[in-house]
Scaffold this motif. Structure first.
Motif, PDB file in Angstrom:
ATOM      1  N   GLU A  32      26.684  94.516  48.935  1.00 55.80           N
ATOM      2  CA  GLU A  32      26.751  95.092  50.280  1.00 55.80           C
ATOM      3  C   GLU A  32      25.436  95.777  50.645  1.00 55.80           C
ATOM      4  OE1 GLU A  32      28.576  95.857  53.894  1.00 55.80           O
ATOM      5  OE2 GLU A  32      29.598  94.885  52.214  1.00 55.80           O
ATOM      6  N   LYS A 100      34.332  98.313  58.944  1.00 54.93           N
ATOM      7  CA  LYS A 100      34.312  97.320  57.868  1.00 54.93           C
ATOM      8  C   LYS A 100      35.398  97.608  56.840  1.00 54.93           C
ATOM      9  CE  LYS A 100      29.655  95.405  57.880  1.00 54.93           C
ATOM     10  NZ  LYS A 100      28.507  95.038  57.028  1.00 54.93           N
ATOM     11  N   ASN A 114      32.144  92.360  52.021  1.00 56.00           N
ATOM     12  CA  ASN A 114      31.950  92.963  53.343  1.00 56.00           C
ATOM     13  C   ASN A 114      32.751  94.254  53.495  1.00 56.00           C
ATOM     14  OD1 ASN A 114      30.552  92.834  55.774  1.00 56.00           O
ATOM     15  ND2 ASN A 114      32.253  91.879  56.859  1.00 56.00           N
ATOM     16  N   GLY A 116      31.449  97.320  53.599  1.00 53.34           N
ATOM     17  CA  GLY A 116      30.747  98.366  54.331  1.00 53.34           C
ATOM     18  C   GLY A 116      30.174  99.424  53.400  1.00 53.34           C
TER      19      GLY A 116
END
Length: 213
Positions: A32, A100, A114, A116
Motif C-alpha cells: 500500500e 479505503k 487496497n 489505505g
C-alpha cells in the motif's frame, strides 16, 4: 483546520475491524505505502517530462527507499515524489484512508489489498509522516497513534517528497527489520513499481544500501 484530532469511537472500531480482517496479511501495508509512493514519484516524472519546474527538477531522479532500524524497531518509507500540502496530507491520512478501509471491510473479496493508510496499524503502534510539496516552502508533519493524530508545519530543508516512519509493535519488529524477509515481501509486488527502489540499514556504524529493482 485544527492541528489536533481525536479518532472517534467509530473510527477506532473501523481500524480494529481492519486489523481483524487482515491480520494474517500484515505485510500488505508495504504494498500500500510503496505503491502510493511510486504514484507520487510518477507524478513528478510526468512534470519533468513536460519540461515543467525546470530549475527544481534539473538534477532530479525518482527513487523509493525502505529503511529499517533493528535497534529502534522501526521501518521508514521514503520517496522524493511530488509531496503533499497540508490539505492533501489530511485528505490522505483521514478522508481517503477512511474510505479505503470502509470499502475493504464491505467487500466480499478474499484478496487483501487496497486497505489505505490505516494498514500501517496492522504492524505499527504509532507513525509519523512528513511531506513537502513541490515548489512550496513549508513541510507538514502528521503524527498518530491509534487514539488520534496531530497535523502541523515542520522544518524540512529537503526537496519535495514524503517520509513515513512506523514504530513497529513488538511482535512485528523482528520480522520487518529483517532484510531477507522484507525483500521476499517486496518481491511479490515489485513489478508494479516503476521507480528505483532501495533497502537501507545499518551494520555497526556503516550504512548499507541495496538496490532492489
Amino acid at each position: 483546520m485544527s492541528n489536533n484530532h481525536k479518532f472517534t469511537n467509530e473510527l477506532k472500531q473501523l481500524v480494529s475491524n481492519l486489523k481483524n480482517k487482515a491480520y494474517t496479511n500484515s505485510e500488505v501495508f508495504l504494498k500500500e505505502l510503496l505503491q502510493n509512493a511510486n504514484q507520487a514519484v510518477s507524478k513528478l516524472k510526468n512534470l519533468k517530462d513536460e519540461n515543467k519546474y525546470k530549475e527544481e527538477l534539473n538534477q532530479w531522479e525518482g527513487m523509493l527507499e525502505v529503511y529499517f532500524d533493528k535497534a529502534d524497531g522501526s521501518i521508514t518509507i521514503v520517496d522524493n515524489g511530488i509531496g503533499m500540502n497540508k490539505e492533501e496530507l489530511f485528505d490522505l491520512t483521514h478522508t481517503i484512508a477512511t474510505k479505503k478501509a470502509e470499502s475493504f471491510l464491505s467487500s466480499n473479496s478474499k484478496e487483501v489489498s487496497n486497505l489505505g493508510l490505516y494498514s500501517l496499524f496492522l504492524v505499527g503502534v504509532k507513525a509519523n509522516i512528513i511531506s513537502k510539496k513541490l515548489a512550496e516552502d513549508t513541510a507538514y508533519k502528521w503524527t498518530s497513534d491509534e487514539d488520534g493524530f496531530t497535523l502541523a508545519p515542520c522544518i524540512n530543508d529537503e526537496g519535495s517528497g514524503t517520509v513515513i516512519y512506523i514504530k513497529l509493535k513488538d511482535e512485528f519488529a523482528k520480522e520487518f527489520t529483517n532484510k531477507d524477509i522484507l525483500k521476499e515481501y517486496i518481491s511479490k509486488f515489485q513489478d508494479s513499481l516503476s521507480t528505483n527502489l532501495y533497502i537501507s540499514y545499518h551494520e555497526g556504524l556503516d550504512e548499507k544500501v541495496e538496490k532492489i529493482n
